[in-house]
Design a protein around this motif. Sequence first.
Motif, PDB file in Angstrom:
ATOM      1  N   VAL A  31       0.806  -1.225  -0.049  1.00  0.00           N
ATOM      2  CA  VAL A  31      -0.066  -0.065  -0.171  1.00  0.00           C
ATOM      3  C   VAL A  31       0.806   1.230   0.033  1.00  0.00           C
ATOM      4  N   ALA A  77      -0.171  -0.770  -4.935  1.00  0.00           N
ATOM      5  CA  ALA A  77      -1.728  -1.241  -4.757  1.00  0.00           C
ATOM      6  C   ALA A  77      -2.374  -0.247  -5.469  1.00  0.00           C
ATOM      7  N   LEU A 100      -6.460  -6.331  -1.094  1.00  0.00           N
ATOM      8  CA  LEU A 100      -5.721  -5.883   0.060  1.00  0.00           C
ATOM      9  C   LEU A 100      -6.046  -7.216   1.170  1.00  0.00           C
ATOM     10  N   ASP A 156      -2.599   3.604   5.902  1.00  0.00           N
ATOM     11  CA  ASP A 156      -2.300   2.274   5.166  1.00  0.00           C
ATOM     12  C   ASP A 156      -2.901   0.994   6.084  1.00  0.00           C
ATOM     13  N   ARG A 192      -6.751   0.974   5.812  1.00  0.00           N
ATOM     14  CA  ARG A 192      -7.191   0.252   4.641  1.00  0.00           C
ATOM     15  C   ARG A 192      -7.152  -1.538   4.668  1.00  0.00           C
TER      16      ARG A 192
END
Length: 327
Positions: free
Chosen positions: A71, A76, A86, A213, A216
């Motif tokens: 990320v 990504a 992810l 990050d 996410r």
Amino acid sequence: MSLSSSFGSSQRPGVPPLEVRLLRAGITESVHRVHAVVCDKRGRVLMRAGDPQQLSFMRSALKPFQAQAYVSSGAADLAGADSRSLAIACASHAGTPAHAREAFKILWNADLETDQLQCPPPRTDASPLEHNCSGKHAAFLATCRRMNWALDTYLQPDHPLQQQVFKGVGELLGLPGAELVTARDDCGAPTLQIQLAQMALLFAHLGGSEQPDLERLSRAMLAHPELVAGEGRFDTELMRRGHGLVVSKGGAEGIQCLARMGEGLGVAIKVEDGASRAKHAVTLHLLRQLDWLTALTLEELEDQFLAPGPGLRLEVSGELRFDAMAR
């Protein structure tokens, strides 16, 4: 931020480990000793059972922090990775066609080939995409492609990719990444030996909102728990029933880590003899004590995971205690 100074004190009073008993027809057949700790994002040990300084390899519970490089490097976003990509990057999956397809999608979007994966096929007639770590390896390779790093040596500890992983973990722990102790995991990638409280601190960050990050990645895991492990597997079933509140990621040899979303609290568990059944039993026991899940949810999970066979039952004794030295 580093762990609080009270964490390293050798004078802290003892708290007994938890015990898990396997009962056959109500008679104790086996006993497992288990250490557990709760930390906040400042590294303070808030509650514990057993030794928070217990050293262990983090194994697959490290995967969200290995996926962070995917990320943070922009790999990504460059590939248009969605939350499913992810989630599979953080997974210890079952190797189903659905899992393999998601790992392949990471490779495809980065113009990479399956034979560049260095995770071993789980069977002689299988693809490396079926290996339970294929999502992590695919994300590793996609990161290397994005950063123009060598692809054939991406698992070496001195490779820029792995150095970036160590640096990121070190920053979360408040210590230089070069000080971390590494060893080869079963899939060929480096894993880290750290203290149990440090694992809990990492997961406190994973569940917090200060690391975009990591947020996410944790949100992706919660959105697609079926990709993180698989149908009927512990992490998948816990997150599926957890109403988006608890991130769960286990590792081999009795490692289990949890994050409470939005509260900056992490839990780490280590079974001394490495038994998976004991870590699952302790996880549910502690979630009940912490009141992180509803009673109905816990009953459903206990029915599924605390009776490993006909006439068998797992029981946990002991509890987390507030740490008198936390401040």
